[in-house]
Design a protein around this motif. Structure first.
Motif, PDB file in Angstrom:
ATOM      1  N   ASN A   1      -3.767   6.220  -5.481  1.00 22.33           N
ATOM      2  CA  ASN A   1      -4.557   6.862  -4.430  1.00 22.33           C
ATOM      3  C   ASN A   1      -4.796   5.910  -3.263  1.00 22.33           C
ATOM      4  O   ASN A   1      -4.470   4.723  -3.330  1.00 22.33           O
ATOM      5  CB  ASN A   1      -5.897   7.359  -4.999  1.00 22.33           C
ATOM      6  CG  ASN A   1      -6.670   6.248  -5.706  1.00 22.33           C
ATOM      7  OD1 ASN A   1      -6.981   5.226  -5.107  1.00 22.33           O
ATOM      8  ND2 ASN A   1      -6.964   6.441  -6.985  1.00 22.33           N
ATOM      9  N   ASP A   2      -5.382   6.460  -2.212  1.00 24.40           N
ATOM     10  CA  ASP A   2      -5.604   5.694  -0.973  1.00 24.40           C
ATOM     11  C   ASP A   2      -6.496   4.486  -1.204  1.00 24.40           C
ATOM     12  O   ASP A   2      -6.218   3.380  -0.712  1.00 24.40           O
ATOM     13  CB  ASP A   2      -6.238   6.587   0.091  1.00 24.40           C
ATOM     14  CG  ASP A   2      -5.318   7.693   0.548  1.00 24.40           C
ATOM     15  OD1 ASP A   2      -4.198   7.768   0.021  1.00 24.40           O
ATOM     16  OD2 ASP A   2      -5.704   8.488   1.432  1.00 24.40           O
ATOM     17  N   ARG A   3      -7.584   4.695  -1.930  1.00 22.32           N
ATOM     18  CA  ARG A   3      -8.579   3.624  -2.077  1.00 22.32           C
ATOM     19  C   ARG A   3      -8.002   2.432  -2.829  1.00 22.32           C
ATOM     20  O   ARG A   3      -8.205   1.276  -2.436  1.00 22.32           O
ATOM     21  CB  ARG A   3      -9.819   4.167  -2.799  1.00 22.32           C
ATOM     22  CG  ARG A   3     -10.976   3.184  -2.816  1.00 22.32           C
ATOM     23  CD  ARG A   3     -12.276   3.842  -3.144  1.00 22.32           C
ATOM     24  NE  ARG A   3     -12.282   4.403  -4.492  1.00 22.32           N
ATOM     25  CZ  ARG A   3     -13.371   4.892  -5.079  1.00 22.32           C
ATOM     26  NH1 ARG A   3     -14.505   4.934  -4.408  1.00 22.32           N
ATOM     27  NH2 ARG A   3     -13.310   5.380  -6.297  1.00 22.32           N
TER      28      ARG A   3
ATOM     29  N   VAL B   1      -2.319   3.224   5.137  1.00 26.32           N
ATOM     30  CA  VAL B   1      -2.944   4.142   4.170  1.00 26.32           C
ATOM     31  C   VAL B   1      -3.338   5.453   4.836  1.00 26.32           C
ATOM     32  O   VAL B   1      -3.169   6.532   4.255  1.00 26.32           O
ATOM     33  CB  VAL B   1      -4.169   3.461   3.528  1.00 26.32           C
ATOM     34  CG1 VAL B   1      -4.940   4.456   2.669  1.00 26.32           C
ATOM     35  CG2 VAL B   1      -3.729   2.270   2.684  1.00 26.32           C
ATOM     36  N   LEU B   2      -3.834   5.382   6.062  1.00 28.34           N
ATOM     37  CA  LEU B   2      -4.285   6.597   6.744  1.00 28.34           C
ATOM     38  C   LEU B   2      -3.128   7.462   7.236  1.00 28.34           C
ATOM     39  O   LEU B   2      -3.239   8.690   7.262  1.00 28.34           O
ATOM     40  CB  LEU B   2      -5.169   6.224   7.939  1.00 28.34           C
ATOM     41  CG  LEU B   2      -6.515   5.564   7.604  1.00 28.34           C
ATOM     42  CD1 LEU B   2      -7.234   5.182   8.885  1.00 28.34           C
ATOM     43  CD2 LEU B   2      -7.374   6.498   6.762  1.00 28.34           C
ATOM     44  N   SER B   3      -2.023   6.832   7.613  1.00 26.73           N
ATOM     45  CA  SER B   3      -0.933   7.588   8.252  1.00 26.73           C
ATOM     46  C   SER B   3       0.145   8.038   7.287  1.00 26.73           C
ATOM     47  O   SER B   3       0.825   9.028   7.534  1.00 26.73           O
ATOM     48  CB  SER B   3      -0.283   6.740   9.346  1.00 26.73           C
ATOM     49  OG  SER B   3       0.313   5.576   8.787  1.00 26.73           O
TER      50      SER B   3
ATOM     51  N   PRO C   1       0.810  -1.226   0.000  1.00 29.71           N
ATOM     52  CA  PRO C   1       0.000   0.000   0.000  1.00 29.71           C
ATOM     53  C   PRO C   1       0.844   1.279   0.000  1.00 29.71           C
ATOM     54  O   PRO C   1       0.425   2.285  -0.562  1.00 29.71           O
ATOM     55  CB  PRO C   1      -0.831  -0.112   1.275  1.00 29.71           C
ATOM     56  CG  PRO C   1      -0.127  -1.098   2.133  1.00 29.71           C
ATOM     57  CD  PRO C   1       0.514  -2.058   1.188  1.00 29.71           C
ATOM     58  N   ILE C   2       2.030   1.244   0.633  1.00 30.82           N
ATOM     59  CA  ILE C   2       2.884   2.437   0.622  1.00 30.82           C
ATOM     60  C   ILE C   2       3.300   2.786  -0.802  1.00 30.82           C
ATOM     61  O   ILE C   2       3.200   3.934  -1.242  1.00 30.82           O
ATOM     62  CB  ILE C   2       4.127   2.222   1.510  1.00 30.82           C
ATOM     63  CG1 ILE C   2       3.732   2.165   2.987  1.00 30.82           C
ATOM     64  CG2 ILE C   2       5.147   3.335   1.296  1.00 30.82           C
ATOM     65  CD1 ILE C   2       4.875   1.805   3.915  1.00 30.82           C
TER      66      ILE C   2
END
Length: 696
Positions: free
Chosen positions: A342-344, A379-381, A334-335
């Motif tokens: 994008n995040d999603r 993803v959030l951080s 994910p990084i």
């Protein structure tokens, strides 16, 4: 044949995508386990949430590993050490003794040791007999760890007991035997014999281990038997340690017997069905939510490669036996994906990767839960990968998530801190250390797949880069214009969630083509205007040339494709209106005037391209405002946006009306701050003590 070949060439992009999907499924299929899965999940202390479970066949109850280990340790302690005899040492010692004594005899004077000189052979024979007798009894080196008088010696696979001499005892034994030898010069032999004494009975770790393994293999691993039809556990019962042992024994027997009776291809088909389902859902998501990825074989390869990559890592760890799948840094995916997309998409990709890894791993739902939870935190951080401080903070949050998540699950299952498997925290630490590999992976994958990362964009924003340096020196007015366009575009992009860094950097480079003939452009002119000596058509064509010239310079300096596309589209397919109108007034419009006065385009196809086009036009037009005011700036922004829409320049830009209004508002706000537009306060009212004349 030619028709088929032509059809293949026309659809080679789709064929490549289908081939990538099939290759991904094939690579994953090579990693499928060949055994069936036990259909029950259970933990000690939890309720058995199924009905009564009866044994479908006879199976033995396995002993706890701790009990088996204690029995093996007891066997090892009782068995002791086995020794072996060095058969070559006696012959070497006797031969060496004889040689040494012969050399001494040859060097004796006429009156020295007359008895020795008269019967040398007898002295040699007596010495050799003493050595052979002592070595036959055996010599062992004793220390603080080995004080046994009687040892077990293995000779030709036969174990016998022996009470050998120690090194210390041999000295006294030699003296005694020499005194009883009847030789007049016997004392001369002591030093020579003592020199040949070495242990010939030695501890043999290889033989000891062999006997130990044989003995330990005879230890029974089972304790009790469950016969067919017997109750393994009743429905709703709390799973105790004994019940868990029965279930563990049944699970092993079940997987063994069922695997033998079931076809391998049936099990393979189950795994293949799950894999196709997961990959199919992933492709469905890409097709409807990330079409740019789905339409490009190169980008699709980047997304699909993570599945077999992490699947292979799980397979290697599982087959190793000494490692844990918790050490695998799933959060790298994910990084890296978030850096380019994008995040999603990053989160959805992680879920797909973890789902595939879960049925390749022997770990239970806790593994899946922790990996998805850590991915969500990632993803959030991880907002900005290019900054080490935020990246490091994100890594710490991932470690904290793993540790707290596992601790919570362990407390639910174990109910006691003392029984928690603390060694797993080491694997979590290794996991987050390996996650640091995401940072060097970003530029590597960027070059392999032709992406543009925020790290590269940050480097390109350095005004000391050769292209920007040339622009600032040779076209200073254009350079200042580019900086202002960057500010406008960045603010608008942030407002609607577009790539603000990309559009800001592209704004710095969008007019680099003006360097070739900088004086042609009004922002770089002083007293002399070159257009006074050119026709309107010549002037328009020179101005239009800055777009292809800029693209050529960008390609020469290997700027990312995204920036090159923004250079191409920052004027779209609009006309050089000023010189078009001038030619019209002069009556010199050629037949193909529209094409000759038109920029090559294409029109913007992304939000970032549309924002750059609008920001570029607005910044240039705002310079014509003689007395900027709030109303004149608002009017200018509305006019520019309306003109671009009228000319269909924003039709392909994927902008909603709401986003366009947000861009409009952002432009107005930034322009007002640039021109220092302030609220006009009313004149102070005379003779009024209640109204202050100070601005609020």
């Amino acid at each position: 044949m030619s028709k088929l070949y032509r059809r293949i060439r026309e659809n080679q992009g789709d064929i490549a995508k289908y081939a990538l999907v099939l290759l991904t499924i094939f690579l994953l299929s090579l990693l499928f386990p060949d055994n069936v899965r036990f259909k029950y999940d259970y933990q000690i202390g939890q309720l058995w949430n199924h009905g009564d479970l009866s044994a479908p066949f006879d199976f033995a109850i396995l002993k706890p590993d701790s009990l088996v280990q204690s029995e093996m340790d007891a066997v090892a302690a009782e068995m002791g050490v086995f020794y072996s005899r060095d058969e070559t040492l006696p012959s070497i010692a006797t031969q060496s003794f004889g040689d040494d004594l012969n050399r001494i005899i040859q060097n004796l004077g006429p009156g020295d040791y007359p008895d020795l000189q008269q019967q040398p052979t007898k002295y040699i024979e007596v010495g050799k007999q003493i050595l052979q007798q002592i070595y036959s009894d055996g010599i062992v080196a004793r220390d603080s760890t080995n004080q046994e008088r009687v040892v077990k010696v293995v000779e030709e696979n036969i174990v016998s007991t022996l009470e050998p001499h120690s090194i210390e005892e041999v000295g006294e034994l030699l003296k005694s035997k020499l005194q009883n030898s009847g030789l007049h010069n016997a004392s001369l032999l002591f030093t020579l014999l003592e020199r040949q004494i070495q242990p010939n009975i030695n501890a043999d770790p290889v033989v000891t281990q062999k006997f130990l393994e044989t003995a330990q293999q005879k230890i029974s691993r089972t304790k009790g038997l469950v016969q067919e039809g017997d109750l393994v556990i009743s429905g709703g019962a709390i799973i105790s340690e004994d019940a868990a042992r029965r279930l563990d024994s049944f699970k092993i027997a079940y997987e063994s017997q069922i695997s033998e009776n079931k076809s391998y291809w049936v099990v393979f088909g189950g795994y293949l069905l799950l894999t196709c389902l997961i990959v199919g859902v992933y492709l469905f998501y890409l097709q409807y939510h990330n079409r740019e990825v789905f339409k490009s074989a190169r980008k699709l390869l980047f997304m699909l490669m993570w599945l077999p990559l992490f699947g292979y890592l799980v397979h290697v760890v599982e087959t190793n036996g000494t490692l844990s799948a918790y050490m695998i840094p799933f959060c790298i995916a994910p990084i890296v994906i978030k850096t380019f997309y994008n995040d999603r998409l990053a989160l959805f990709s992680l879920i797909v990767i973890v789902l595939v890894a879960s049925f390749l791993s022997s770990l239970g739902y806790e593994f899946t839960f922790l990996q998805i939870l850590a991915g969500i935190v990632t993803v959030l951080s991880n907002h900005i990968t290019r900054y080490w401080s935020t990246f490091f903070n994100s890594i710490l949050l991932i470690l904290l998530t793993y540790c707290l998540g596992y601790l919570g699950l362990a407390l639910i299952v174990e109910g006691d801190l003392k029984t928690i498997e603390w060694s797993l925290f080491t694997w979590f630490f290794i996991n987050v250390v390996l996650t640091f590999l995401a940072y060097p992976l970003v530029p590597l994958l960027e070059r392999i797949f032709g992406f543009t990362s925020s790290i590269t964009l940050s480097e390109l924003s350095d005004v000391n880069k050769p292209l920007l340096k040339d622009l600032s020196m040779q076209a200073p007015g254009t350079f200042q214009h580019s900086l202002q366009v960057g500010n406008l575009a960045e603010a608008a992009a942030e407002e609607i969630g577009a790539d603000s860094l990309l559009v800001k950097v592209a704004a710095l480079y969008h007019d680099i083509g003006k360097v070739a003939e900088s004086e042609i452009f009004i922002e770089n002119q002083s007293a002399h205007n070159p257009h006074d000596h050119l026709s309107p058509l010549e002037s328009a064509q020179k101005i239009i040339e800055h777009v292809p010239n800029g693209v050529a310079m960008a390609k020469k300096h290997r700027l990312p494709k995204e920036i090159i596309d923004l250079i191409w589209t920052h004027h779209g397919t609009t006309r050089v209106e000023y010189f078009y109108q001038a030619a019209f007034k002069e009556g010199n419009l050629p037949v193909d005037a529209h094409e000759q006065f038109q920029y090559p385009g294409p029109r913007p196809s992304t939000k970032e391209q549309a924002i750059l086009m609008l920001a570029d036009s607005l910044e240039a037009a705002s310079k014509s405002l003689k007395d900027p005011s709030e109303s004149s700036i608002n009017e200018l922004v509305d006019k520019i946006i309306a003109y671009k829409m009228e000319k269909s320049q924003l039709d392909n830009a994927d902008l909603s009306f709401r986003e366009l209004e947000m861009i409009r508002s952002s432009f107005k706000k930034v322009l007002k701050s640039i021109y220092h537009i302030r609220v006009e306060y009313p004149e102070p009212v005379e003779n009024s003590a209640n109204i202050s004349s100070e601005p609020i």
